[in-house]
Design a protein around this motif. Structure first.
Motif, PDB file in Angstrom:
ATOM      1  N   ARG A 197       0.830  -1.197   0.000  1.00  0.00           N
ATOM      2  CA  ARG A 197       0.000   0.000   0.000  1.00  0.00           C
ATOM      3  C   ARG A 197       0.877   1.265   0.000  1.00  0.00           C
ATOM      4  O   ARG A 197       1.992   1.239   0.477  1.00  0.00           O
ATOM      5  CB  ARG A 197      -0.913   0.014   1.232  1.00  0.00           C
ATOM      6  CG  ARG A 197      -1.954  -1.095   1.224  1.00  0.00           C
ATOM      7  CD  ARG A 197      -2.873  -0.989   2.436  1.00  0.00           C
ATOM      8  NE  ARG A 197      -2.138  -1.167   3.690  1.00  0.00           N
ATOM      9  CZ  ARG A 197      -2.678  -0.990   4.888  1.00  0.00           C
ATOM     10  NH1 ARG A 197      -3.936  -0.604   4.993  1.00  0.00           N
ATOM     11  NH2 ARG A 197      -1.957  -1.192   5.976  1.00  0.00           N
ATOM     12  N   PHE A 198       0.269   2.350  -0.537  1.00  0.00           N
ATOM     13  CA  PHE A 198       0.954   3.640  -0.561  1.00  0.00           C
ATOM     14  C   PHE A 198      -0.101   4.737  -0.589  1.00  0.00           C
ATOM     15  O   PHE A 198      -1.280   4.492  -0.863  1.00  0.00           O
ATOM     16  CB  PHE A 198       1.886   3.752  -1.777  1.00  0.00           C
ATOM     17  CG  PHE A 198       1.198   3.506  -3.092  1.00  0.00           C
ATOM     18  CD1 PHE A 198       0.606   4.539  -3.805  1.00  0.00           C
ATOM     19  CD2 PHE A 198       1.144   2.216  -3.625  1.00  0.00           C
ATOM     20  CE1 PHE A 198      -0.018   4.314  -5.001  1.00  0.00           C
ATOM     21  CE2 PHE A 198       0.512   1.975  -4.827  1.00  0.00           C
ATOM     22  CZ  PHE A 198      -0.070   3.025  -5.529  1.00  0.00           C
ATOM     23  N   LYS A 199       0.332   5.968  -0.290  1.00  0.00           N
ATOM     24  CA  LYS A 199      -0.553   7.129  -0.292  1.00  0.00           C
ATOM     25  C   LYS A 199      -0.053   8.145  -1.314  1.00  0.00           C
ATOM     26  O   LYS A 199       1.141   8.376  -1.435  1.00  0.00           O
ATOM     27  CB  LYS A 199      -0.599   7.775   1.100  1.00  0.00           C
ATOM     28  CG  LYS A 199      -1.334   6.953   2.152  1.00  0.00           C
ATOM     29  CD  LYS A 199      -1.412   7.708   3.465  1.00  0.00           C
ATOM     30  CE  LYS A 199      -2.165   6.899   4.526  1.00  0.00           C
ATOM     31  NZ  LYS A 199      -3.591   6.753   4.169  1.00  0.00           N
ATOM     32  N   VAL A 200      -1.010   8.753  -2.046  1.00  0.00           N
ATOM     33  CA  VAL A 200      -0.685   9.756  -3.070  1.00  0.00           C
ATOM     34  C   VAL A 200      -1.332  11.075  -2.662  1.00  0.00           C
ATOM     35  O   VAL A 200      -2.537  11.129  -2.400  1.00  0.00           O
ATOM     36  CB  VAL A 200      -1.190   9.319  -4.460  1.00  0.00           C
ATOM     37  CG1 VAL A 200      -0.795  10.366  -5.498  1.00  0.00           C
ATOM     38  CG2 VAL A 200      -0.623   7.957  -4.827  1.00  0.00           C
ATOM     39  N   LYS A 201      -0.511  12.141  -2.585  1.00  0.00           N
ATOM     40  CA  LYS A 201      -0.989  13.456  -2.170  1.00  0.00           C
ATOM     41  C   LYS A 201      -1.037  14.408  -3.364  1.00  0.00           C
ATOM     42  O   LYS A 201      -0.446  14.160  -4.407  1.00  0.00           O
ATOM     43  CB  LYS A 201      -0.052  14.042  -1.100  1.00  0.00           C
ATOM     44  CG  LYS A 201       0.076  13.181   0.150  1.00  0.00           C
ATOM     45  CD  LYS A 201       1.066  13.811   1.123  1.00  0.00           C
ATOM     46  CE  LYS A 201       1.265  12.927   2.358  1.00  0.00           C
ATOM     47  NZ  LYS A 201       2.256  13.502   3.293  1.00  0.00           N
ATOM     48  N   GLU A 202      -1.773  15.522  -3.178  1.00  0.00           N
ATOM     49  CA  GLU A 202      -1.859  16.554  -4.204  1.00  0.00           C
ATOM     50  C   GLU A 202      -0.505  17.247  -4.382  1.00  0.00           C
ATOM     51  O   GLU A 202       0.300  17.292  -3.456  1.00  0.00           O
ATOM     52  CB  GLU A 202      -2.914  17.604  -3.815  1.00  0.00           C
ATOM     53  CG  GLU A 202      -4.340  17.149  -3.972  1.00  0.00           C
ATOM     54  CD  GLU A 202      -4.816  17.254  -5.416  1.00  0.00           C
ATOM     55  OE1 GLU A 202      -3.977  17.542  -6.282  1.00  0.00           O
ATOM     56  OE2 GLU A 202      -6.017  17.015  -5.646  1.00  0.00           O
ATOM     57  N   GLN A 203      -0.284  17.792  -5.595  1.00  0.00           N
ATOM     58  CA  GLN A 203       0.907  18.599  -5.842  1.00  0.00           C
ATOM     59  C   GLN A 203       0.827  19.895  -5.039  1.00  0.00           C
ATOM     60  O   GLN A 203      -0.253  20.448  -4.843  1.00  0.00           O
ATOM     61  CB  GLN A 203       0.991  18.955  -7.328  1.00  0.00           C
ATOM     62  CG  GLN A 203       1.256  17.778  -8.244  1.00  0.00           C
ATOM     63  CD  GLN A 203       2.737  17.453  -8.315  1.00  0.00           C
ATOM     64  OE1 GLN A 203       3.534  18.059  -7.601  1.00  0.00           O
ATOM     65  NE2 GLN A 203       3.109  16.505  -9.134  1.00  0.00           N
ATOM     66  N   PRO A 204       1.962  20.405  -4.502  1.00  0.00           N
ATOM     67  CA  PRO A 204       1.960  21.712  -3.831  1.00  0.00           C
ATOM     68  C   PRO A 204       1.495  22.811  -4.786  1.00  0.00           C
ATOM     69  O   PRO A 204       1.674  22.712  -6.003  1.00  0.00           O
ATOM     70  CB  PRO A 204       3.433  21.912  -3.444  1.00  0.00           C
ATOM     71  CG  PRO A 204       4.010  20.535  -3.431  1.00  0.00           C
ATOM     72  CD  PRO A 204       3.271  19.755  -4.474  1.00  0.00           C
ATOM     73  N   ILE A 205       0.897  23.839  -4.236  1.00  0.00           N
ATOM     74  CA  ILE A 205       0.360  24.925  -5.056  1.00  0.00           C
ATOM     75  C   ILE A 205       1.501  25.678  -5.739  1.00  0.00           C
ATOM     76  O   ILE A 205       2.520  25.985  -5.128  1.00  0.00           O
ATOM     77  CB  ILE A 205      -0.469  25.884  -4.187  1.00  0.00           C
ATOM     78  CG1 ILE A 205      -1.680  25.139  -3.623  1.00  0.00           C
ATOM     79  CG2 ILE A 205      -0.927  27.096  -4.992  1.00  0.00           C
ATOM     80  CD1 ILE A 205      -2.495  25.970  -2.657  1.00  0.00           C
ATOM     81  N   ILE A 206       1.295  25.955  -7.034  1.00  0.00           N
ATOM     82  CA  ILE A 206       2.276  26.730  -7.804  1.00  0.00           C
ATOM     83  C   ILE A 206       1.764  28.161  -7.916  1.00  0.00           C
ATOM     84  O   ILE A 206       0.615  28.383  -8.287  1.00  0.00           O
ATOM     85  CB  ILE A 206       2.469  26.126  -9.207  1.00  0.00           C
ATOM     86  CG1 ILE A 206       3.028  24.698  -9.095  1.00  0.00           C
ATOM     87  CG2 ILE A 206       3.388  26.997 -10.041  1.00  0.00           C
ATOM     88  CD1 ILE A 206       3.096  23.995 -10.410  1.00  0.00           C
ATOM     89  N   GLU A 207       2.644  29.135  -7.604  1.00  0.00           N
ATOM     90  CA  GLU A 207       2.273  30.540  -7.690  1.00  0.00           C
ATOM     91  C   GLU A 207       3.369  31.314  -8.413  1.00  0.00           C
ATOM     92  O   GLU A 207       4.556  31.089  -8.185  1.00  0.00           O
ATOM     93  CB  GLU A 207       2.060  31.144  -6.296  1.00  0.00           C
ATOM     94  CG  GLU A 207       0.843  30.594  -5.575  1.00  0.00           C
ATOM     95  CD  GLU A 207       0.647  31.266  -4.226  1.00  0.00           C
ATOM     96  OE1 GLU A 207       1.593  31.948  -3.769  1.00  0.00           O
ATOM     97  OE2 GLU A 207      -0.439  31.116  -3.640  1.00  0.00           O
ATOM     98  N   ILE A 208       2.936  32.211  -9.289  1.00  0.00           N
ATOM     99  CA  ILE A 208       3.883  33.103  -9.973  1.00  0.00           C
ATOM    100  C   ILE A 208       4.252  34.223  -8.998  1.00  0.00           C
ATOM    101  O   ILE A 208       3.384  34.933  -8.498  1.00  0.00           O
ATOM    102  CB  ILE A 208       3.258  33.689 -11.253  1.00  0.00           C
ATOM    103  CG1 ILE A 208       2.951  32.564 -12.256  1.00  0.00           C
ATOM    104  CG2 ILE A 208       4.176  34.732 -11.873  1.00  0.00           C
ATOM    105  CD1 ILE A 208       2.221  33.041 -13.494  1.00  0.00           C
ATOM    106  N   ASN A 209       5.544  34.366  -8.725  1.00  0.00           N
ATOM    107  CA  ASN A 209       5.984  35.410  -7.789  1.00  0.00           C
ATOM    108  C   ASN A 209       6.734  36.553  -8.470  1.00  0.00           C
ATOM    109  O   ASN A 209       7.072  37.544  -7.816  1.00  0.00           O
ATOM    110  CB  ASN A 209       6.839  34.813  -6.670  1.00  0.00           C
ATOM    111  CG  ASN A 209       8.018  34.012  -7.195  1.00  0.00           C
ATOM    112  OD1 ASN A 209       8.458  34.229  -8.322  1.00  0.00           O
ATOM    113  ND2 ASN A 209       8.523  33.082  -6.404  1.00  0.00           N
ATOM    114  N   SER A 210       6.999  36.419  -9.770  1.00  0.00           N
ATOM    115  CA  SER A 210       7.622  37.537 -10.495  1.00  0.00           C
ATOM    116  C   SER A 210       7.348  37.395 -11.980  1.00  0.00           C
ATOM    117  O   SER A 210       7.284  36.284 -12.507  1.00  0.00           O
ATOM    118  CB  SER A 210       9.139  37.582 -10.244  1.00  0.00           C
ATOM    119  OG  SER A 210       9.781  36.448 -10.787  1.00  0.00           O
ATOM    120  N   PHE A 211       7.150  38.547 -12.633  1.00  0.00           N
ATOM    121  CA  PHE A 211       6.931  38.593 -14.084  1.00  0.00           C
ATOM    122  C   PHE A 211       7.476  39.940 -14.534  1.00  0.00           C
ATOM    123  O   PHE A 211       6.855  40.972 -14.330  1.00  0.00           O
ATOM    124  CB  PHE A 211       5.455  38.442 -14.393  1.00  0.00           C
ATOM    125  CG  PHE A 211       5.152  38.186 -15.851  1.00  0.00           C
ATOM    126  CD1 PHE A 211       6.157  38.059 -16.788  1.00  0.00           C
ATOM    127  CD2 PHE A 211       3.840  38.057 -16.300  1.00  0.00           C
ATOM    128  CE1 PHE A 211       5.892  37.811 -18.111  1.00  0.00           C
ATOM    129  CE2 PHE A 211       3.548  37.800 -17.613  1.00  0.00           C
ATOM    130  CZ  PHE A 211       4.575  37.683 -18.530  1.00  0.00           C
TER     131      PHE A 211
END
Length: 683
Positions: A197-211
């Motif tokens: 057995r194993f557990k699968v988690k959501e991807q960490p939130i991606i945020e744009i911090n510079s443009f």
């Protein structure tokens, strides 16, 4: 973990709908969890069904609904060590009318010793790697893998000798892999099995911090570079997509999703634009994880500024003299200059292209000379203005005038290296010279007036230097009779210069040929070079800055190969000192030429076959198309193909023509070469 024993409260066989107690007994049962399965034979394989999920209870009630041979399995997991133990046994269920005749067979036939999993906690998109360790007594075993999905146990990999599995997670939640094992000689579908057995988690939130726009001057025709920054772990792969909104509100994609977080564009018109960037993880199932926009204003040219406006002769001067004015203006695309003289005799040149103005003074008096500058496209009066006052006196002796200033160098000035200036002047009776050095507009040093018309000065720091040359006549009472300026840009290092790009002297390149070129540059040991290769405008390779001055490229496909060459000194803190670009066209093959038609016989008789064979030179995978003219009409008798011959059966006598078109298979043209032939068919 010690060995387990599987017991039943009723002997096999038993009956449908009877409650049967299954109990797993283990000598060391502290901190154990148990999971119970039933296995029934399907059309091809043993179909497993969960009776009860993991819990601390080692006893379970099983109530079979259908008669048949069953395999009961219990899996025990030690929560403290993570180790597993599995035991199974066969059990027979009869219908109500059948008699209990077969006793339960309890087998413990362990083939799987252990399962090694590299991780049990993952993020969506990560891979898990399993390795099954078999009993050392077995030489060859077969392994089959299942995943617990929405439709129950779904197959991942059928029986093979491979005891390893790599699986990419796609859904969030608890996952489970079933591993089945059997001997090659076994007639059973499964000899042993286990689960992990194993557990699968959501991807960490991606945020744009510079443009940001990395180009300092946002101008028409200039390369504009935009860079996006996001908060993410280096182990993750982030994709970037860029959309542009033009002056008319039209949206266009300038880069589809890729790992490049930098995009460059060039605008042809001035105005206000917007770029939208969408980012997402490569494994994300969303259209995008975050997005941001940047608005930028494109100017038609760099702002016009008057750096200096001065006369070569100092005020006052004598009437009748011609007074030259010089100006230094930066910015703009095509600069226009307007000189206005206000005083007893007014003058207005209107806008002209010359940056020099010679004013012929006629009458003594106080004057003001005004300079206006603007770009030719600017509709207003001016973009920058400057003026100076000038006094004209009655005519006297010949005025002092600077003819020229000769510096030892104006480019490639390096701090710590001396620069020599020599001045040539005329007029007056006994001229004296003074030199003033400015750095970034601040005076750094000055020499007193003397008879020496040259000077050496050594810049101690990098920056922009300005040297003012002043000349005065020995008997003059003015501060100076003539003066002029010269500018120097001093760096910490010798700026890289590419003198030549020596390209191999070939007029025609084909796929597979070698493109060779060598860079000839001064101060070679301290120069780094960067080569960016593009095919039809698409970047395919960027070497970064390297020492190598000799490059060999072997093209694998046809198209326009562009090589951008950037050079910089090893001490350069900017992107590069100089850039050059060369382009080479690579063709798939040489053109098809010298197409010829050969006939396999001298006389062509009615009702007898004749074969026309075609040969040609050049090309690649040459194809041929055949036409026959019969009674004045062309008829296509064989479409383009690699077949280089055509067999013709004439039914009537007369004069005929055959036409063959030839081309390379990959060429998107009707033909590259052709040949035709007239022949006569006799009775």
């Amino acid at each position: 973990m010690r060995k387990m024993i599987l017991t039943f409260d009723k002997k096999s066989p038993s009956k449908v709908d009877e409650d049967i107690s299954i109990k797993a007994i283990c000598e060391e049962n502290d901190n154990l969890e148990y999971k119970f399965f039933q296995g029934a034979q399907g059309e091809r394989n043993l179909v497993w069904k969960q009776i009860r999920d993991f819990s601390g209870e080692n006893e379970c009630i099983w109530k079979p609904k259908e008669p048949g041979e069953y395999m009961l399995m219990v899996q025990a997991v030690d929560n403290s060590s993570g180790s597993t133990e599995t035991i199974r046994a066969t059990y027979e269920i009869k219908g109500i009318e059948e008699k209990d005749s077969i006793e339960c067979k309890n087998t413990v036939n362990k083939l799987i010793k252990n399962v090694i999993i590299d991780k049990t906690s993952l993020i969506v998109g990560e891979k898990i790697n399993l390795e099954v360790l078999a009993s050392e007594e077995e030489e060859v075993l077969l392994y089959r893998f299942w995943i617990n999905g929405k439709q129950g146990w779904e197959p991942l990999k059928d029986y093979s000798t491979e005891n390893k599995l790599t699986y990419t997670t796609t859904e969030v939640g608890d996952g489970e892999v079933l591993i089945e094992c059997k001997r090659p000689s076994s007639s059973d579908n499964v000899d042993d099995f286990t689960t992990v057995r194993f557990k699968v988690k959501e991807q960490p939130i991606i945020e744009i911090n510079s443009f940001v726009c990395m180009t300092e001057n946002i101008l028409v025709g200039e390369e504009l570079v935009f860079k996006v920054g996001v908060n993410y772990e280096k182990s993750r792969t982030i994709l970037y997509k860029f959309l542009k909104v033009d002056l008319n509100g039209r949206i266009s994609c300038i880069q589809d999703y890729s790992t490049k977080n930098i995009v460059s564009i060039s605008e042809k018109e001035k105005g206000k634009y917007k770029i939208l960037c969408c980012v997402r993880d490569i494994f994300s199932n969303k259209a995008y994880d975050d997005r941001a926009a940047i608005i930028y204003v494109v100017k038609p040219y760099e702002e016009i500024k008057i750096r200096s406006f001065s006369s070569e002769l100092s005020s006052p001067q004598l009437s009748g003299n011609t007074i030259p004015f010089k100006t230094s203006v930066i910015g703009g695309n095509e600069i226009l200059y307007r000189y206005i003289v206000e005083g007893p005799v007014a003058e207005d040149t209107g806008y002209i292209r010359s940056r020099n103005f010679n004013w012929e003074s006629k009458i003594e008096g106080d004057y003001k000379v005004i300079l206006m500058a603007k770009d030719i496209s600017f509709e207003g009066d001016y973009e920058d203005i400057s003026g100076l006052n000038f006094k004209i006196e009655k005519k006297g002796e010949k005025p002092v005038r600077i003819i020229e200033i000769n510096p030892s160098k104006t480019r490639g000035c390096i701090k710590g290296e001396p620069i020599n200036l020599k001045v040539k002047a005329e007029g007056g009776t006994d001229l004296k010279y003074s030199f003033i050095v400015y750095k970034d507009g601040v005076e750094k040093e000055r020499s007193n007036y003397g008879v020496t018309n040259w000077v050496n000065f050594t810049p101690e720091d990098s920056g922009e230097y300005q040297v003012e040359v002043r000349i005065i006549d020995k008997y003059s009472s003015r501060e100076y009779d003539a003066h002029d300026y010269i500018f120097f840009k001093v760096k910490d290092y010798e700026q890289a210069e590419i003198d030549y790009v020596l390209l191999q002297g070939k007029e025609y390149y084909l796929v597979g040929d070698t493109i060779e070129f060598e860079i000839i540059a001064q101060n070679t040991k301290n120069i780094l070079l960067r080569y960016v290769t593009k095919i039809n405008g698409h970047e395919i390779e960027d070497t970064g800055f390297i020492k190598n001055k000799y490059i060999k490229v072997k093209p694998k496909c046809s198209g326009k190969y562009t090589f951008e060459i950037y050079a910089k000194n090893i001490l350069c803190k900017e992107d590069y000192d100089v850039k050059k670009e060369i382009s080479v066209y690579v063709n798939e093959a040489t053109p098809v030429t010298n197409t010829k038609i050969n006939i396999d016989r001298d006389k062509i008789i009615e009702g007898q076959e004749v074969t026309f064979e075609v040969s040609s030179e050049g090309g690649k995978e040459v194809c041929y198309e055949f036409y026959i003219m019969e009674k004045g009409n062309w008829v296509r008798v064989q479409n383009y193909s690699r077949k280089n011959y055509y067999t013709f059966l004439p039914f009537t006598s007369g004069n005929y023509r055959i036409l063959v078109l030839s081309k390379s298979y990959y060429k998107k043209v009707n033909y590259e070469d052709y040949a035709d032939l007239e022949f006569e068919v006799r009775t």
